[in-house]
Design a protein around this motif. Sequence first.
Motif, PDB file in Angstrom:
ATOM      1  N   GLN A  11      56.825  56.918  37.857  1.00  0.00           N
ATOM      2  CA  GLN A  11      55.191  57.336  37.764  1.00  0.00           C
ATOM      3  C   GLN A  11      55.090  58.689  37.099  1.00  0.00           C
ATOM      4  N   PRO A  12      55.277  58.549  35.647  1.00  0.00           N
ATOM      5  CA  PRO A  12      54.828  59.426  34.901  1.00  0.00           C
ATOM      6  C   PRO A  12      53.228  60.310  35.076  1.00  0.00           C
ATOM      7  N   ASP A  13      52.882  61.183  34.706  1.00  0.00           N
ATOM      8  CA  ASP A  13      51.551  61.594  35.007  1.00  0.00           C
ATOM      9  C   ASP A  13      50.677  61.662  33.674  1.00  0.00           C
ATOM     10  N   PHE A  14      50.222  60.438  33.352  1.00  0.00           N
ATOM     11  CA  PHE A  14      49.293  60.382  31.912  1.00  0.00           C
ATOM     12  C   PHE A  14      47.938  60.885  32.172  1.00  0.00           C
ATOM     13  N   ASP A  15      47.431  61.296  33.169  1.00  0.00           N
ATOM     14  CA  ASP A  15      46.715  61.874  33.407  1.00  0.00           C
ATOM     15  C   ASP A  15      46.599  63.253  33.057  1.00  0.00           C
ATOM     16  N   ALA A  16      47.611  63.940  33.318  1.00  0.00           N
ATOM     17  CA  ALA A  16      47.940  65.361  32.895  1.00  0.00           C
ATOM     18  C   ALA A  16      48.132  65.297  31.317  1.00  0.00           C
ATOM     19  N   VAL A  17      48.588  64.072  30.666  1.00  0.00           N
ATOM     20  CA  VAL A  17      48.601  64.191  29.246  1.00  0.00           C
ATOM     21  C   VAL A  17      47.089  64.017  28.646  1.00  0.00           C
ATOM     22  N   ARG A  18      46.063  63.366  29.283  1.00  0.00           N
ATOM     23  CA  ARG A  18      44.925  63.272  28.986  1.00  0.00           C
ATOM     24  C   ARG A  18      44.136  64.895  29.192  1.00  0.00           C
ATOM     25  N   THR A  19      44.478  65.412  30.318  1.00  0.00           N
ATOM     26  CA  THR A  19      43.722  66.736  30.428  1.00  0.00           C
ATOM     27  C   THR A  19      44.511  67.835  29.415  1.00  0.00           C
ATOM     28  N   GLU A  20      45.708  67.585  29.288  1.00  0.00           N
ATOM     29  CA  GLU A  20      46.515  68.591  28.221  1.00  0.00           C
ATOM     30  C   GLU A  20      45.614  68.507  26.894  1.00  0.00           C
ATOM     31  N   PHE A  21      45.292  67.348  26.374  1.00  0.00           N
ATOM     32  CA  PHE A  21      44.814  67.157  24.795  1.00  0.00           C
ATOM     33  C   PHE A  21      43.335  66.867  24.981  1.00  0.00           C
ATOM     34  N   ALA A  22      42.747  67.434  26.026  1.00  0.00           N
ATOM     35  CA  ALA A  22      41.070  67.180  26.226  1.00  0.00           C
ATOM     36  C   ALA A  22      40.617  65.975  25.712  1.00  0.00           C
ATOM     37  N   LEU A  23      41.340  64.899  26.043  1.00  0.00           N
ATOM     38  CA  LEU A  23      40.669  63.548  25.653  1.00  0.00           C
ATOM     39  C   LEU A  23      39.470  63.329  26.483  1.00  0.00           C
ATOM     40  N   PRO A  24      38.470  62.828  25.675  1.00  0.00           N
ATOM     41  CA  PRO A  24      37.108  62.462  26.809  1.00  0.00           C
ATOM     42  C   PRO A  24      37.494  61.395  27.994  1.00  0.00           C
ATOM     43  N   ALA A  25      36.759  61.883  28.807  1.00  0.00           N
ATOM     44  CA  ALA A  25      36.874  60.735  30.138  1.00  0.00           C
ATOM     45  C   ALA A  25      36.097  59.637  30.195  1.00  0.00           C
ATOM     46  N   GLU A  26      34.886  59.742  29.543  1.00  0.00           N
ATOM     47  CA  GLU A  26      33.953  58.794  29.404  1.00  0.00           C
ATOM     48  C   GLU A  26      32.869  58.976  28.365  1.00  0.00           C
ATOM     49  N   PHE A  27      32.101  57.977  28.065  1.00  0.00           N
ATOM     50  CA  PHE A  27      31.086  57.959  27.112  1.00  0.00           C
ATOM     51  C   PHE A  27      30.063  58.642  27.741  1.00  0.00           C
ATOM     52  N   PRO A  28      29.215  59.552  27.152  1.00  0.00           N
ATOM     53  CA  PRO A  28      27.843  59.861  27.693  1.00  0.00           C
ATOM     54  C   PRO A  28      26.836  58.811  28.092  1.00  0.00           C
ATOM     55  N   ALA A  29      25.894  58.900  28.898  1.00  0.00           N
ATOM     56  CA  ALA A  29      24.929  57.605  29.183  1.00  0.00           C
ATOM     57  C   ALA A  29      24.231  57.415  27.817  1.00  0.00           C
ATOM     58  N   ASP A  30      23.657  58.409  27.180  1.00  0.00           N
ATOM     59  CA  ASP A  30      22.747  58.090  25.939  1.00  0.00           C
ATOM     60  C   ASP A  30      23.695  57.113  24.944  1.00  0.00           C
ATOM     61  N   VAL A  31      25.050  57.385  24.940  1.00  0.00           N
ATOM     62  CA  VAL A  31      25.881  56.588  23.962  1.00  0.00           C
ATOM     63  C   VAL A  31      25.991  55.296  24.553  1.00  0.00           C
ATOM     64  N   LEU A  32      26.311  55.157  25.704  1.00  0.00           N
ATOM     65  CA  LEU A  32      26.452  53.788  26.427  1.00  0.00           C
ATOM     66  C   LEU A  32      24.890  52.762  26.211  1.00  0.00           C
ATOM     67  N   ALA A  33      24.061  53.533  26.179  1.00  0.00           N
ATOM     68  CA  ALA A  33      22.597  52.877  26.192  1.00  0.00           C
ATOM     69  C   ALA A  33      22.635  52.568  24.932  1.00  0.00           C
ATOM     70  N   GLU A  34      22.877  53.288  23.810  1.00  0.00           N
ATOM     71  CA  GLU A  34      22.615  52.883  22.519  1.00  0.00           C
ATOM     72  C   GLU A  34      23.702  51.592  22.172  1.00  0.00           C
ATOM     73  N   ALA A  35      24.821  51.719  22.574  1.00  0.00           N
ATOM     74  CA  ALA A  35      25.651  50.637  22.552  1.00  0.00           C
ATOM     75  C   ALA A  35      25.321  49.436  22.985  1.00  0.00           C
ATOM     76  N   ALA A  36      24.832  49.600  24.295  1.00  0.00           N
ATOM     77  CA  ALA A  36      24.378  48.484  25.002  1.00  0.00           C
ATOM     78  C   ALA A  36      23.173  47.790  24.013  1.00  0.00           C
ATOM     79  N   ARG A  37      22.264  48.457  23.471  1.00  0.00           N
ATOM     80  CA  ARG A  37      20.978  47.932  22.740  1.00  0.00           C
ATOM     81  C   ARG A  37      21.798  47.406  21.357  1.00  0.00           C
TER      82      ARG A  37
END
Length: 473
Positions: A11-37
């Motif tokens: 079970q490698p810790d891929f979440d640690a890789v996300r943290t190490e490289f500062a990968l975005p966890a999710e899209f901001p709400a306004d971005v998701l709203a524009e994409a939905a439209r």
Amino acid sequence: MPDEPAAATVQPDFDAVRTEFALPAEFPADVLAEAARAAADDTPTAGPGRRDATDVELVTIDPPGSKDLDQAVGIVAHGDGFRVYYAIADVAAVVAPGGVLDDEVRRRGQTVYLPDGAVPLHPPVLSEGAASLLPDGPRPAVLWTIDLDAGGERTAVTVERALVRSRAQLDYGGVQAELSAGRPLPAAIALLPTVGRLRRELAVARGAIELELPEQEVVPDGAGGWTVRARERVDVDTWNAEISLLTGTAAASLMLDAGTGVLRTLPAPDADAVEALRATAAALGVDWPADVTPACFLAGLPLDTPHALALRRAATTLLRGAGYAAFDGLDAPPPDDPGHGGIGAAYAHVTAPLRRLVDRYGTEVCLAVAAGEPVPGWVRAALPGLPAMMAASDTVAGKVDRACVDRTEAALLVDRLDERVEVIVLREEPGEVYLLDPPVVARCHGELRLGERITARLTVAEPATGRVEFTAE
């Protein structure tokens, strides 16, 4: 006797890789709203200036389970040659320039893939839904129509916005299995083996460098954990890649003719690097006739012998200095050397806009040039910044992929410390070896001879860092 306990899964810790490289966890709400439209808006499907090409037979071919389908392909006989249809997801139809969605996409640069889930360039409602070329009805696309002669050489190109319909979502392994069993392929790709082989032969002839080193990938182990395997690239994968390369070289030609665009560049192998590789081949006792190009030499090597693996690893020195070059008129002319040494021709990214930012801009340049119209101002304004933006995202994506592989390798090997194993020497200085099972590339200390099978002792395996090292016995 009681049953022995099952071996613990890795079970490698891929979440640690996300943290190490500062990968975005999710899209901001306004971005998701524009994409939905954008996903709910049917204007791209019903809008004017879009050819109805739903009669063209197209299918997608991707890894199993993919949902972000950028390309759909169809090939038909045309005169004495062939006509290739390549439909590309029309991302510019759903991402408005200057909006919050566009700003977020520009920050991300590209989709970053990890074994347990991707960090996507676009919100899934678009990349896996409204903009993806899924086989569930008509979809807006950018349709490339490329004519080839009987030998596979390009003779004509058109590119236009269209409405297309994929007939099926296929995967490489499934198509290869049908082919191997002698069963007919879907009509859209019945000619893919013919055209794919022709294009591959032309690529080698023009000097395209294909290393074909074992490509490591992290995959589920079937017991809830992860393992590393050497990805097998089947013929269908190679042929489909040739269609993408055909389109990218056609795009580069359009851009260079117009004096506006953004190319993916790589210097041609320099003479010193070629001579060094020739010396390595001679040292290994591998014959390389003086009149045979590096491309032809590498194409003729076996895939899995120790000497061939060592030579393919040494050949990576032929492919150094990859980058992007944007140009737009006299103040920013095309580069003196616009070619891509790995492809043997000028090349531009235009076939994966759901997963890579630069493709959207390259596509819009080509659409404007083909229509005899000015390149949109928002595209021209973005061109100067694209090379640095894409170089940065390429670096992050490459490091993330390497970190996931390295940490999985280390986790697989940590219980085997001090074990003696057989490895193949890929480099002498610094020492590098290849363990076949699991497929691991790692540093090795001691006296080494290139291309030999040796016994080495596993001395370091750190799952937290991915560091793996051997010492020659």
